[in-house]
Design an enzyme around this catalytic site. Structure first.
Site, PDB file in Angstrom:
ATOM      1  N   LYS A   1     -10.548   7.874  -0.019  1.00 31.42           N
ATOM      2  CA  LYS A   1     -10.522   6.414   0.129  1.00 31.42           C
ATOM      3  C   LYS A   1     -11.950   5.967   0.403  1.00 31.42           C
ATOM      4  O   LYS A   1     -12.542   6.320   1.423  1.00 31.42           O
ATOM      5  CB  LYS A   1      -9.595   6.004   1.273  1.00 31.42           C
ATOM      6  CG  LYS A   1      -9.516   4.510   1.502  1.00 31.42           C
ATOM      7  CD  LYS A   1      -8.557   4.191   2.647  1.00 31.42           C
ATOM      8  CE  LYS A   1      -8.454   2.710   2.914  1.00 31.42           C
ATOM      9  NZ  LYS A   1      -7.531   2.419   4.045  1.00 31.42           N
TER      10      LYS A   1
ATOM     11  N   LYS B   1      -8.878   6.214  -4.315  1.00 32.19           N
ATOM     12  CA  LYS B   1      -8.773   4.782  -4.006  1.00 32.19           C
ATOM     13  C   LYS B   1     -10.174   4.221  -3.765  1.00 32.19           C
ATOM     14  O   LYS B   1     -10.923   4.805  -2.969  1.00 32.19           O
ATOM     15  CB  LYS B   1      -7.903   4.609  -2.754  1.00 32.19           C
ATOM     16  CG  LYS B   1      -7.687   3.176  -2.310  1.00 32.19           C
ATOM     17  CD  LYS B   1      -6.824   3.146  -1.044  1.00 32.19           C
ATOM     18  CE  LYS B   1      -6.568   1.723  -0.595  1.00 32.19           C
ATOM     19  NZ  LYS B   1      -5.767   1.683   0.652  1.00 32.19           N
TER      20      LYS B   1
END
Length: 326
Positions: free
Chosen positions: A196, A249
């Site tokens: 992320k 992500k």
């Protein structure tokens, strides 16, 4: 000069020929649809920065999940907005918390007809807005791990299928896996937000989930978008700790990392097409600069082409309708 014998255009002569040789496919079965549920909310509330996305009261969750299911989408990702926030994020692991209530309600009404996933993070639940527990203006990794494991177990008790830790604390997958197993939830899977990144594409989400940090930023725990090798180390670490599904992500600006993850690791790969990706397309289409359907499909196909097995996306409902019309 002789003409080349290979004419690639022969395989593009008609719609049916193009369908026959199509190498990447996309369907509603590839999507995971985010759902925002807010405690004590009376009516649906629009998220101003994300056209057609709403925060839902608990009473409307079943109708929303029914709509998602009718579109052929097999999974949802729950995000909760509590009424009460504190420094310890205690409402995140309250057995009567908003996410836990939503999970129980969906499970009772839909059984196994919908895969219920839930975000495991603290940013929506802490008064600081950070993804971990703050001690002395610093996000304390190990204290946060204990809280994240409590959140995962509370969601498992409510009936979740998959917990999805997104806090980016070192060791979060191992701690959550151990906690779930110790409590008898060995069948609950983990889809970690493995790589992320500290991204500018998250801004509309912070509006939707009311989780902007009250001080500083998240650079000390989210991956720098400059560091591809570091991202792969994060993915590999999660695999070693027992993750079931890894995630990259955001998605659109990180297609290289999706592809590299697919190449290196034999695990299911998820990608999160985040709020900023959605908001940009919606805003441009409303101004008449792009065709929303065509742009949406091209973005989602590119994510699948890069190697994602599944896509968490705010386009899930609209893209499913587009695909059914095609």
């Amino acid at each position: 000069m002789s003409f080349p014998t290979r004419r690639l255009r022969r395989l593009r002569t008609s719609d049916k020929m193009r369908e026959l040789v199509q190498q990447t496919t996309l369907s509603p079965k590839d999507f995971i649809c985010p759902v925002f549920v807010q405690e004590d909310l009376k009516t649906r509330t629009k998220v101003e920065s994300m056209t057609e996305i709403e925060r839902l009261p608990l009473d409307d969750v079943n109708d929303e999940v029914g709509t998602i299911s009718d579109l052929g989408i097999p999974a949802i990702m729950l995000f909760g907005i509590p009424t009460q926030k504190d420094e310890a994020g205690t409402s995140a692991f309250d057995d009567n918390g908003i996410v836990q209530k939503a999970i129980s309600q969906i499970r009772e009404n839909f059984g196994d007809k919908m895969v219920i996933m839930a975000d495991v993070c603290l940013c929506q639940f802490t008064s600081t807005g950070h993804c971990g527990i703050v001690q002395g203006n610093k996000i304390d990794n190990d204290t946060s791990l204990d809280t994240l494991s409590k959140v995962a177990v509370s969601q498992a008790k409510a009936g979740v299928d998959t917990v999805s830790p997104s806090a980016m604390m070192d060791g979060q997958v191992a701690v959550i896996r151990n906690a779930l197993d110790d409590e008898g939830f060995s069948d609950v899977s983990i889809m970690s937000h493995s790589a992320k990144h500290r991204s500018n594409f998250y801004s509309p989400f912070r509006d939707a989930a009311e989780c902007a940090p009250k001080f500083g930023d998240r650079k000390t725990y989210q991956v720098p978008y400059t560091n591809a090798r570091e991202a792969m180390m994060e993915v590999e670490t999660d695999i070693n700790e027992g993750v079931d599904i890894v995630m990259i992500k955001p998605a659109l600006s990180y297609l290289d990392l999706i592809a590299e993850t697919r190449r290196r690791f034999n695990v299911p790969v998820s990608a999160y097409s985040v709020s900023g990706e959605y908001a940009l397309v919606k805003a441009a289409s409303q101004l008449g600069y792009v065709n929303e359907k065509d742009m949406t499909e091209e973005i989602l196909y590119s994510i699948k082409r890069a190697g994602a097995d599944m896509i968490v996306t705010y386009f899930a409902k609209s893209a499913s309708r587009f695909l059914q019309e095609s």
